[in-house]
Design a protein around this motif. Structure first.
Motif, PDB file in Angstrom:
ATOM      1  N   ILE A 188       5.813-126.995 -47.151  1.00 17.74           N
ATOM      2  CA  ILE A 188       6.892-126.039 -46.905  1.00 17.74           C
ATOM      3  C   ILE A 188       8.010-126.656 -46.070  1.00 17.74           C
ATOM      4  O   ILE A 188       9.132-126.144 -46.064  1.00 17.74           O
ATOM      5  CB  ILE A 188       6.372-124.755 -46.229  1.00 17.74           C
ATOM      6  CG1 ILE A 188       5.822-125.050 -44.826  1.00 17.74           C
ATOM      7  CG2 ILE A 188       5.326-124.078 -47.092  1.00 17.74           C
ATOM      8  CD1 ILE A 188       5.512-123.795 -44.023  1.00 17.74           C
ATOM      9  N   SER A 189       7.710-127.762 -45.376  1.00 18.32           N
ATOM     10  CA  SER A 189       8.739-128.428 -44.569  1.00 18.32           C
ATOM     11  C   SER A 189       9.648-129.334 -45.390  1.00 18.32           C
ATOM     12  O   SER A 189      10.682-129.789 -44.891  1.00 18.32           O
ATOM     13  CB  SER A 189       8.074-129.254 -43.462  1.00 18.32           C
ATOM     14  OG  SER A 189       7.194-130.222 -44.031  1.00 18.32           O
ATOM     15  N   ALA A 190       9.284-129.598 -46.635  1.00 20.70           N
ATOM     16  CA  ALA A 190      10.086-130.483 -47.480  1.00 20.70           C
ATOM     17  C   ALA A 190      11.378-129.795 -47.893  1.00 20.70           C
ATOM     18  O   ALA A 190      11.407-128.601 -48.197  1.00 20.70           O
ATOM     19  CB  ALA A 190       9.297-130.905 -48.712  1.00 20.70           C
ATOM     20  N   ALA A 191      12.469-130.573 -47.938  1.00 22.49           N
ATOM     21  CA  ALA A 191      13.793-130.007 -48.217  1.00 22.49           C
ATOM     22  C   ALA A 191      13.861-129.328 -49.568  1.00 22.49           C
ATOM     23  O   ALA A 191      14.549-128.317 -49.735  1.00 22.49           O
ATOM     24  CB  ALA A 191      14.849-131.111 -48.123  1.00 22.49           C
ATOM     25  N   ASN A 192      13.164-129.874 -50.556  1.00 23.26           N
ATOM     26  CA  ASN A 192      13.244-129.316 -51.910  1.00 23.26           C
ATOM     27  C   ASN A 192      12.014-128.486 -52.268  1.00 23.26           C
ATOM     28  O   ASN A 192      11.671-128.332 -53.439  1.00 23.26           O
ATOM     29  CB  ASN A 192      13.440-130.429 -52.939  1.00 23.26           C
ATOM     30  CG  ASN A 192      12.407-131.543 -52.797  1.00 23.26           C
ATOM     31  OD1 ASN A 192      11.670-131.573 -51.818  1.00 23.26           O
ATOM     32  ND2 ASN A 192      12.369-132.440 -53.769  1.00 23.26           N
ATOM     33  N   SER A 193      11.341-127.916 -51.259  1.00 20.07           N
ATOM     34  CA  SER A 193      10.135-127.132 -51.526  1.00 20.07           C
ATOM     35  C   SER A 193      10.458-125.746 -52.073  1.00 20.07           C
ATOM     36  O   SER A 193       9.665-125.161 -52.803  1.00 20.07           O
ATOM     37  CB  SER A 193       9.320-126.977 -50.241  1.00 20.07           C
ATOM     38  OG  SER A 193       9.998-126.158 -49.299  1.00 20.07           O
ATOM     39  N   GLY A 194      11.626-125.214 -51.675  1.00 15.64           N
ATOM     40  CA  GLY A 194      11.967-123.852 -52.077  1.00 15.64           C
ATOM     41  C   GLY A 194      11.407-122.799 -51.147  1.00 15.64           C
ATOM     42  O   GLY A 194      11.477-121.591 -51.450  1.00 15.64           O
ATOM     43  N   TYR A 195      10.885-123.204 -50.010  1.00 20.43           N
ATOM     44  CA  TYR A 195      10.295-122.247 -49.061  1.00 20.43           C
ATOM     45  C   TYR A 195      11.372-121.368 -48.438  1.00 20.43           C
ATOM     46  O   TYR A 195      12.439-121.841 -48.036  1.00 20.43           O
ATOM     47  CB  TYR A 195       9.554-123.013 -47.970  1.00 20.43           C
ATOM     48  CG  TYR A 195       8.979-122.140 -46.874  1.00 20.43           C
ATOM     49  CD1 TYR A 195       7.899-121.312 -47.121  1.00 20.43           C
ATOM     50  CD2 TYR A 195       9.535-122.164 -45.593  1.00 20.43           C
ATOM     51  CE1 TYR A 195       7.374-120.516 -46.124  1.00 20.43           C
ATOM     52  CE2 TYR A 195       9.011-121.379 -44.584  1.00 20.43           C
ATOM     53  CZ  TYR A 195       7.931-120.552 -44.845  1.00 20.43           C
ATOM     54  OH  TYR A 195       7.406-119.764 -43.848  1.00 20.43           O
ATOM     55  N   ASP A 196      11.075-120.074 -48.344  1.00 18.62           N
ATOM     56  CA  ASP A 196      11.989-119.098 -47.738  1.00 18.62           C
ATOM     57  C   ASP A 196      11.289-118.460 -46.548  1.00 18.62           C
ATOM     58  O   ASP A 196      10.307-117.739 -46.712  1.00 18.62           O
ATOM     59  CB  ASP A 196      12.358-118.035 -48.773  1.00 18.62           C
ATOM     60  CG  ASP A 196      13.335-116.992 -48.226  1.00 18.62           C
ATOM     61  OD1 ASP A 196      13.650-117.029 -47.013  1.00 18.62           O
ATOM     62  OD2 ASP A 196      13.755-116.119 -49.006  1.00 18.62           O
ATOM     63  N   ALA A 197      11.792-118.721 -45.350  1.00 18.00           N
ATOM     64  CA  ALA A 197      11.149-118.241 -44.128  1.00 18.00           C
ATOM     65  C   ALA A 197      11.139-116.720 -44.037  1.00 18.00           C
ATOM     66  O   ALA A 197      10.326-116.154 -43.293  1.00 18.00           O
ATOM     67  CB  ALA A 197      11.856-118.827 -42.903  1.00 18.00           C
ATOM     68  N   GLN A 198      12.019-116.046 -44.769  1.00 21.85           N
ATOM     69  CA  GLN A 198      12.032-114.585 -44.748  1.00 21.85           C
ATOM     70  C   GLN A 198      11.281-113.989 -45.944  1.00 21.85           C
ATOM     71  O   GLN A 198      11.253-112.765 -46.110  1.00 21.85           O
ATOM     72  CB  GLN A 198      13.473-114.073 -44.696  1.00 21.85           C
ATOM     73  CG  GLN A 198      14.172-114.367 -43.380  1.00 21.85           C
ATOM     74  CD  GLN A 198      13.353-113.863 -42.178  1.00 21.85           C
ATOM     75  OE1 GLN A 198      12.966-112.698 -42.118  1.00 21.85           O
ATOM     76  NE2 GLN A 198      13.094-114.758 -41.220  1.00 21.85           N
ATOM     77  N   SER A 199      10.692-114.844 -46.736  1.00 24.71           N
ATOM     78  CA  SER A 199       9.765-114.420 -47.786  1.00 24.71           C
ATOM     79  C   SER A 199       8.665-115.478 -47.846  1.00 24.71           C
ATOM     80  O   SER A 199       8.500-116.174 -48.850  1.00 24.71           O
ATOM     81  CB  SER A 199      10.475-114.289 -49.132  1.00 24.71           C
ATOM     82  OG  SER A 199       9.575-113.814 -50.130  1.00 24.71           O
ATOM     83  N   PRO A 200       7.946-115.620 -46.733  1.00 23.42           N
ATOM     84  CA  PRO A 200       7.118-116.813 -46.524  1.00 23.42           C
ATOM     85  C   PRO A 200       5.896-116.927 -47.422  1.00 23.42           C
ATOM     86  O   PRO A 200       5.294-118.004 -47.494  1.00 23.42           O
ATOM     87  CB  PRO A 200       6.699-116.675 -45.060  1.00 23.42           C
ATOM     88  CG  PRO A 200       6.738-115.207 -44.783  1.00 23.42           C
ATOM     89  CD  PRO A 200       7.886-114.686 -45.595  1.00 23.42           C
ATOM     90  N   TYR A 201       5.511-115.870 -48.111  1.00 21.89           N
ATOM     91  CA  TYR A 201       4.295-115.926 -48.923  1.00 21.89           C
ATOM     92  C   TYR A 201       4.590-116.026 -50.418  1.00 21.89           C
ATOM     93  O   TYR A 201       3.664-116.023 -51.238  1.00 21.89           O
ATOM     94  CB  TYR A 201       3.418-114.701 -48.646  1.00 21.89           C
ATOM     95  CG  TYR A 201       3.269-114.415 -47.166  1.00 21.89           C
ATOM     96  CD1 TYR A 201       2.918-115.426 -46.270  1.00 21.89           C
ATOM     97  CD2 TYR A 201       3.497-113.135 -46.656  1.00 21.89           C
ATOM     98  CE1 TYR A 201       2.788-115.168 -44.912  1.00 21.89           C
ATOM     99  CE2 TYR A 201       3.371-112.872 -45.297  1.00 21.89           C
ATOM    100  CZ  TYR A 201       3.031-113.892 -44.434  1.00 21.89           C
ATOM    101  OH  TYR A 201       2.920-113.642 -43.082  1.00 21.89           O
ATOM    102  N   SER A 202       5.862-116.119 -50.761  1.00 19.51           N
ATOM    103  CA  SER A 202       6.252-116.187 -52.165  1.00 19.51           C
ATOM    104  C   SER A 202       6.109-117.605 -52.700  1.00 19.51           C
ATOM    105  O   SER A 202       6.440-118.577 -52.013  1.00 19.51           O
ATOM    106  CB  SER A 202       7.703-115.726 -52.337  1.00 19.51           C
ATOM    107  OG  SER A 202       7.856-114.390 -51.910  1.00 19.51           O
ATOM    108  N   ALA A 203       5.601-117.710 -53.932  1.00 19.75           N
ATOM    109  CA  ALA A 203       5.508-118.987 -54.650  1.00 19.75           C
ATOM    110  C   ALA A 203       4.697-120.023 -53.883  1.00 19.75           C
ATOM    111  O   ALA A 203       5.005-121.208 -53.904  1.00 19.75           O
ATOM    112  CB  ALA A 203       6.909-119.530 -54.957  1.00 19.75           C
TER     113      ALA A 203
END
Length: 585
Positions: A357-372
Motif C-alpha cells: 500500500i506504500s507503493a506509489a502505483n498501488s492505488g491505495y486510498d487512505a479514505q477507502s482503505p479496505y477497497s481492492a
C-alpha cells in the motif's frame, strides 16, 4: 474437611475390598521395573511427552507483537509487550515442560529394548523400533523448542541448553552447564537421523508387502499394519521429523543465531525443507485451498480416521468446540473480543494488484482503505462493515457505532477497530438460546510453513531465482502462494516481477508473506526475534467516524535489544551455579 474425608473413604469402601484398603495391590505402585512387564506403562511415557508439545493448543503470542493487542488487561502477553517480561515472569517459558518431556523420553529409550510388546518377535521388534523412532523424533522436537525459547548469548558465547541424553535420578549431577548452540543443533540432527532410520516416511496401512523394510524379513502386511498402520497416524513419522529438522535449521540460520551470516546454514535449511516438498511435487503440491484451511468447513467436517487435508502435515486431534469463537467473536455475537488485530497488521496486506500500500502505483486510498485489497485481509480480519457469524451480522467497529462492537465501547470491545476472523468458524452460534459447536482443527505443522521455510532459506542461500539442488526457487514459491491468494491475477503480479532480481527486496516480501500466511498461528513473536529486527513498533489501530479514517496509537511496545533471546528461568539459575543466564536478564 472431616466430612469430605469420611465421604472419600466411604467411596473407597464401596469400590474396594477391605483387604485392598489394608494391603494395597502391588500394581497400584508403579516403578520402572513394572514397565518392563506392562507395555502400556512404557507407551505412557511417550504419551506424557506428546501431551507436552507446545503446539497442542493456541497461545496467541501475537498479542505481544505488532500484529495484535489484547482486550484483557491481565493477559500474560501484555506483560511481555509492555516490558514486564522477566526471567521469573515468562509466559513463553519452555524450560521445565520440555526438560520433563526429555526425561520421560530418555527413560523410554533406556528401557524399551527390554519391554515385550508382542509375542510375535517380528511385531515386537517393529514396536520397539517405532517407539524408539518416536522418542528420538520427539527429543529433537523438544530441543528445537528449548533453543527457540531459551537459546541466547551469555558472556559473549551463543549457548543452547544442557544436553541430556540419559535419564536423571537422585544420584545424577544436576548442576551442569549449558551446551553451545551448535552442540545442541548437532544433537538435534543426530536424534532426527536416528528417528529417520527407524520410522517410515508416513504411517498408515499398506497392501504391498514389498513396501515392508527388508530388516523385517518374512513380515507380512498384517504384521506391519499392526504397528505402523492407520492406528498410528498422527504419531511422529519420518515426514514429521524432517519438518522439525527444517524448522530447527531455519532457526539456526537466522540472524540472531547466525550472526556471521554463514550461507551454509541457509543451504541446510533450504535442503531440509526441499526434502519434504519434493515428496509432494514441489511447488505444484501447494494445496489450492491451503490458505483457508480454517474455514474450509466441508473439508473440516469430513476429516476422520486420523487423515489430514492436503495442507496439513501434522495436527492434533479434532473435535467440536466453540472456544475460539467465544474468546474472539465481537460482543454482539456473544464473544469476548479478546484478540484485536492492529492497523500494523492490516497495513501489511498488499493491494489485490500485488503492490504494497506504500507503493506509489498501488492505488491505495487512505479514505477507502479496505477497497481492492488482498483477499486474505477479509479472510483474516473483521473490518468495519464486515459481516460475521452464522447470521452474517454486520459488525460496526467505528467510534461512532451504536453497538458494543464499536471502538472502546465496553471492556470486550475492540481497541484497534478490528476483530479477529482467522481460525474462527463463522457457523458457530453463541446465542444462549441456540448455542452450537463445530469441528475445529489445530495444525502443528502446515505445508505452507515448509514452503515459506524453503523460500526464506533459498533466497538467502541462492538468491531469489536460484534453486540449489531443488527444481524451484524462492521466487517460484512466493509466486505460487500469492497466486493462490488471488494476488496480481490481472497484472501478472507486476510487483513480484519487479523485485525478483533483488535479494533484499525479496527478503522483505518473503517475511511479509510469512506474516500474512501464518498469522495468529504462533510465529510472529519468534520470527521477529530470530530476524533480530525492531521489536518496539507501536501497536496501532484505526479510528473511524463518519467518512473519516485516522490511524491512532493503541499500545506501546517496550523491548530491549537483549530480548531477542528469552531468559533461562530465574529459579534454575538460583539452584544451579553452572547455568549461565542470557545477557541482560
Amino acid at each position: 474437611m472431616n466430612t469430605k474425608i469420611l465421604y472419600f473413604f466411604g467411596v473407597l469402601l464401596f469400590l474396594s475390598s477391605c483387604q485392598d484398603l489394608i494391603d494395597p495391590a502391588i500394581e497400584n505402585i508403579q516403578g520402572r521395573e513394572d514397565m518392563l512387564e506392562r507395555p502400556r506403562l512404557a507407551q505412557g511415557l511417550l504419551i506424557n511427552a506428546y501431551l507436552r508439545i507446545p503446539t497442542n493448543g493456541w497461545t496467541f503470542s501475537e498479542m505481544a507483537t505488532d500484529d495484535a493487542v489484547s482486550s484483557n488487561p491481565t493477559n500474560g502477553f501484555l506483560n511481555i509487550a509492555t516490558g514486564q517480561w522477566a526471567s521469573n515472569n515468562n509466559p513463553v517459558n519452555q524450560w521445565s515442560s520440555a526438560q520433563s518431556a526429555i526425561q520421560y523420553l530418555n527413560v523410554m529409550l533406556e528401557d524399551v529394548d527390554s519391554v515385550d510388546f508382542a509375542v510375535d518377535p517380528i511385531v515386537n521388534q517393529m514396536f520397539v523400533d517405532r517407539l524408539k523412532g518416536e522418542s528420538y523424533g520427539l527429543r529433537a522436537l523438544f530441543m528445537y523448542y528449548l533453543l527457540q525459547a531459551h537459546g541466547g548469548v551469555a558472556e559473549g558465547q551463543l549457548l543452547g541448553v544442557p544436553i541430556l541424553t540419559a535419564s536423571q535420578n537422585v544420584e545424577s549431577e544436576f548442576n551442569i552447564p549449558r551446551n553451545t548452540f551448535e552442540e545442541c543443533m548437532t544433537q538435534l540432527y543426530a536424534d532426527a537421523d536416528r528417528a529417520l532410520a527407524l520410522l517410515p516416511m508416513d504411517l498408515g496401512n499398506i497392501t504391498d508387502p514389498f513396501l515392508i523394510p527388508s530388516k523385517y524379513e518374512g513380515a507380512e502386511t498384517g504384521q506391519y499394519n499392526r504397528v505402523f498402520g492407520d492406528d498410528a497416524i498422527q504419531l511422529v513419522s519420518g515426514r514429521i521429523v524432517r519438518a522439525v529438522m527444517a524448522q530447527a535449521a531455519l532457526l539456526a540460520a537466522s540472524p540472531a543465531f547466525n550472526p556471521e551470516g554463514d550461507v551454509e546454514k541457509w543451504k541446510t535449511a533450504a535442503s531440509n525443507a526441499a526434502e519434504i516438498l519434493n515428496t509432494i511435487g514441489g511447488v505444484s503440491g501447494l494445496s489450492p485451498t491451503g490458505g483457508t484451511w480454517f474455514s474450509n468447513n466441508a473439508e473440516l467436517n469430513a476429516i476422520g480416521g486420523g487423515m489430514n487435508p492436503a495442507e496439513i502435515l501434522w495436527r492434533t486431534s479434532i473435535g467440536p468446540s466453540n472456544n475460539l469463537e467465544a474468546d474472539n467473536y465481537p460482543p454482539t455475537l456473544y464473544g469476548r473480543g479478546l484478540i484485536n488485530p492492529t492497523q500494523n497488521f492490516v497495513d501489511a496486506f498488499p493491494m489485490a494488484n500485488g503492490y504494497p500500500i506504500s507503493a506509489a502505483n498501488s492505488g491505495y486510498d487512505a479514505q477507502s482503505p479496505y477497497s481492492a485489497r488482498d483477499p486474505r485481509l477479509n479472510q483474516s480480519v473483521v473490518l468495519n462493515g464486515s459481516t460475521s457469524g452464522p447470521s452474517n451480522t454486520i459488525i460496526i467497529t467505528a467510534a461512532d457505532g451504536e453497538t458494543n462492537d464499536a471502538l472502546n465501547r465496553v471492556e470486550t470491545s475492540t481497541r484497534t477497530g478490528y476483530y479477529l476472523r482467522k481460525l474462527l468458524r463463522q457457523d458457530v452460534n453463541l446465542n444462549p438460546n441456540s448455542t452450537n459447536q463445530q469441528v475445529h482443527m489445530k495444525p502443528r505443522i502446515r505445508y505452507t510453513e515448509i514452503f515459506l521455510i524453503y523460500a526464506e532459506a533459498a533466497n538467502e542461500a541462492y538468491g531469489p531465482t536460484g534453486m540449489g539442488d531443488a527444481s524451484y526457487s524462492a521466487y517460484d514459491v512466493i509466486k505460487a502462494i500469492r497466486q493462490r491468494a488471488g494476488i496480481g491475477t490481472e497484472n501478472g503480479d507486476e510487483y513480484l516481477e519487479s523485485i525478483k532480481g533483488d535479494q533484499a527486496a525479496m527478503r522483505q516480501l518473503i517475511r511479509n508473506e510469512r506474516r500474512l500466511e501464518l498469522s495468529f498461528e504462533g510465529f510472529r513473536f519468534w520470527d521477529l526475534r530470530r530476524w533480530n529486527v525492531n521489536l518496539n513498533e507501536t501497536a496501532q489501530g484505526m479510528t473511524i467516524e463518519g467518512d473519516s479514517y485516522e490511524v491512532m496509537n493503541v499500545e506501546n511496545r517496550v523491548f530491549s535489544d537483549y530480548m531477542i533471546y528469552g531468559p533461562v528461568p530465574y529459579s534454575e539459575t538460583l539452584k544451579f551455579t553452572e547455568l549461565k543466564q542470557n545477557t541482560g536478564w
